[in-house]
Design an enzyme around this catalytic site. Structure first.
Site, PDB file in Angstrom:
ATOM      1  N   ARG A 232      23.738  -6.613 -41.210  1.00  0.00           N
ATOM      2  CA  ARG A 232      22.532  -6.849 -40.428  1.00  0.00           C
ATOM      3  C   ARG A 232      22.738  -8.033 -39.490  1.00  0.00           C
ATOM      4  O   ARG A 232      22.915  -9.166 -39.934  1.00  0.00           O
ATOM      5  CB  ARG A 232      21.328  -7.092 -41.345  1.00  0.00           C
ATOM      6  CG  ARG A 232      20.945  -5.869 -42.171  1.00  0.00           C
ATOM      7  CD  ARG A 232      19.803  -6.169 -43.110  1.00  0.00           C
ATOM      8  NE  ARG A 232      20.206  -7.116 -44.141  1.00  0.00           N
ATOM      9  CZ  ARG A 232      19.411  -7.530 -45.140  1.00  0.00           C
ATOM     10  NH1 ARG A 232      18.168  -7.074 -45.217  1.00  0.00           N
ATOM     11  NH2 ARG A 232      19.852  -8.372 -46.035  1.00  0.00           N
TER      12      ARG A 232
ATOM     13  N   ASP B  60      21.676 -10.798 -36.520  1.00  0.00           N
ATOM     14  CA  ASP B  60      20.487 -11.602 -36.220  1.00  0.00           C
ATOM     15  C   ASP B  60      19.922 -11.267 -34.844  1.00  0.00           C
ATOM     16  O   ASP B  60      20.527 -10.535 -34.059  1.00  0.00           O
ATOM     17  CB  ASP B  60      20.837 -13.090 -36.259  1.00  0.00           C
ATOM     18  CG  ASP B  60      21.165 -13.580 -37.658  1.00  0.00           C
ATOM     19  OD1 ASP B  60      20.737 -12.919 -38.623  1.00  0.00           O
ATOM     20  OD2 ASP B  60      21.845 -14.611 -37.775  1.00  0.00           O
TER      21      ASP B  60
ATOM     22  N   ARG C 127      27.899 -18.630 -36.307  1.00  0.00           N
ATOM     23  CA  ARG C 127      27.288 -19.504 -35.302  1.00  0.00           C
ATOM     24  C   ARG C 127      27.405 -20.976 -35.711  1.00  0.00           C
ATOM     25  O   ARG C 127      27.529 -21.857 -34.855  1.00  0.00           O
ATOM     26  CB  ARG C 127      25.829 -19.095 -35.082  1.00  0.00           C
ATOM     27  CG  ARG C 127      25.682 -17.747 -34.380  1.00  0.00           C
ATOM     28  CD  ARG C 127      24.254 -17.249 -34.401  1.00  0.00           C
ATOM     29  NE  ARG C 127      23.359 -18.209 -33.772  1.00  0.00           N
ATOM     30  CZ  ARG C 127      22.026 -18.136 -33.851  1.00  0.00           C
ATOM     31  NH1 ARG C 127      21.459 -17.162 -34.573  1.00  0.00           N
ATOM     32  NH2 ARG C 127      21.271 -19.029 -33.239  1.00  0.00           N
TER      33      ARG C 127
END
Length: 284
Positions: free
Chosen positions: A73, A75, A220
């Site tokens: 999944r 973001d 990230r």
């Protein structure tokens, strides 16, 4: 072609139960995530998600409600070139129909790349043994007008060798508490990073990361630390100091989502899925 059993009432006078077949398919989805809150359907209504768009389009081709499961999944605002999904359909369709028919019903920033029938044993999430992401950084004094939501722009210049030196501390099996979001819901912060390469590709700096699985915001947060090292704000050893602290507060800034691409998922050979071309296609 596999057949997965489900039950429904037979129309016979005796009211007997009969078995209706369903068919499992695996698909590859590519998308630009800038317009979406992420892959997953959101609880609040009116929030755009890639999953919702894909399920609506597939349901039209299946002529029945379709629910899909993905490999990972992503973001909000994150992109994908090789997102693998699977779903069960009450009807058979040609592979071409699942691809071209579904794409006709999808917005321009989402596209099915291929579709194949798979056995019931295949699961897009749980069968995956490895995932791969690329993070793209564009270093230039002036912001770009091309692909502004497809790359992460910085006006600072980066030293790729320093970034690679820092990245090397993050390879292997570690507790990545410092590199995951505070709200991450994973039961364990331990992950195995198999590759973390930093290199130049044209005008882009690429972080190429493979792992058995990833934590929320993990890449990230990698990027945030490596960019600080690359521009000289921190020494390469800082990446290890952050890792050893096991404290997200020591980890610095979370880099923007726009430059992040889900580019590959590995599965056991027995499933015989088409291989990823490792995108995005515009990388030299």
């Amino acid at each position: 072609m596999s057949e997965k059993s489900c039950t429904e009432l037979n129309s016979s006078p005796e009211g007997a139960i009969s078995i209706a077949p369903s068919y499992r398919y695996a698909l590859c989805v590519e998308y630009a995530g800038a317009a979406y809150r992420g892959w997953q359907v959101q609880k609040e209504g009116g929030v755009p998600s890639i999953q919702e768009e894909v399920e609506k389009a597939l349901s039209k081709i299946a002529n029945a409600p379709v629910s899909v499961i993905c490999a990972g999944r992503t973001d909000a605002r994150v992109n994908a070139t090789y997102q693998i999904i699977h779903f069960d359909s009450p009807v058979q369709r040609e592979d071409r129909a699942w691809v071209l028919g579904t794409n006709t019903n999808l917005p321009d920033d989402i596209a099915i790349q291929w579709a194949i029938p798979v056995s019931d044993e295949f699961h897009a999430r749980f069968s995956a043994v490895e995932r791969r992401y690329r993070y793209l950084i564009y270093c230039n004094p002036v912001k770009p007008a091309i692909l502004p939501k497809g790359i992460t722009w910085t006006y600072k210049q980066m030293d790729v060798e320093r970034m690679q030196e820092a990245a090397n501390y993050l390879i292997g099996e570690h507790d990545f508490t410092s590199y995951r979001a505070v709200g991450c819901q994973a039961h364990s912060p331990v992950r195995t990073v198999k590759q973390l390469d930093v290199y130049q590709s044209g005008q882009l700096i690429v972080l190429d990361v493979r792992a058995n699985a990833f934590l929320h915001h993990m890449i990230r947060n990698f990027a945030g630390v490596l960019m600080s090292v690359g521009c000289g704000e921190a020494d390469p050893i800082w990446a290890k100091e952050v890792l050893d602290a096991k404290d997200r507060r020591q980890g610095g800034v979370t880099a923007p989502p726009y430059g992040l691409y889900f580019v590959d998922a590995k599965y056991p050979d027995k499933f015989d899925l088409p291989k990823s071309q490792i995108g995005p296609f515009f990388l030299s």
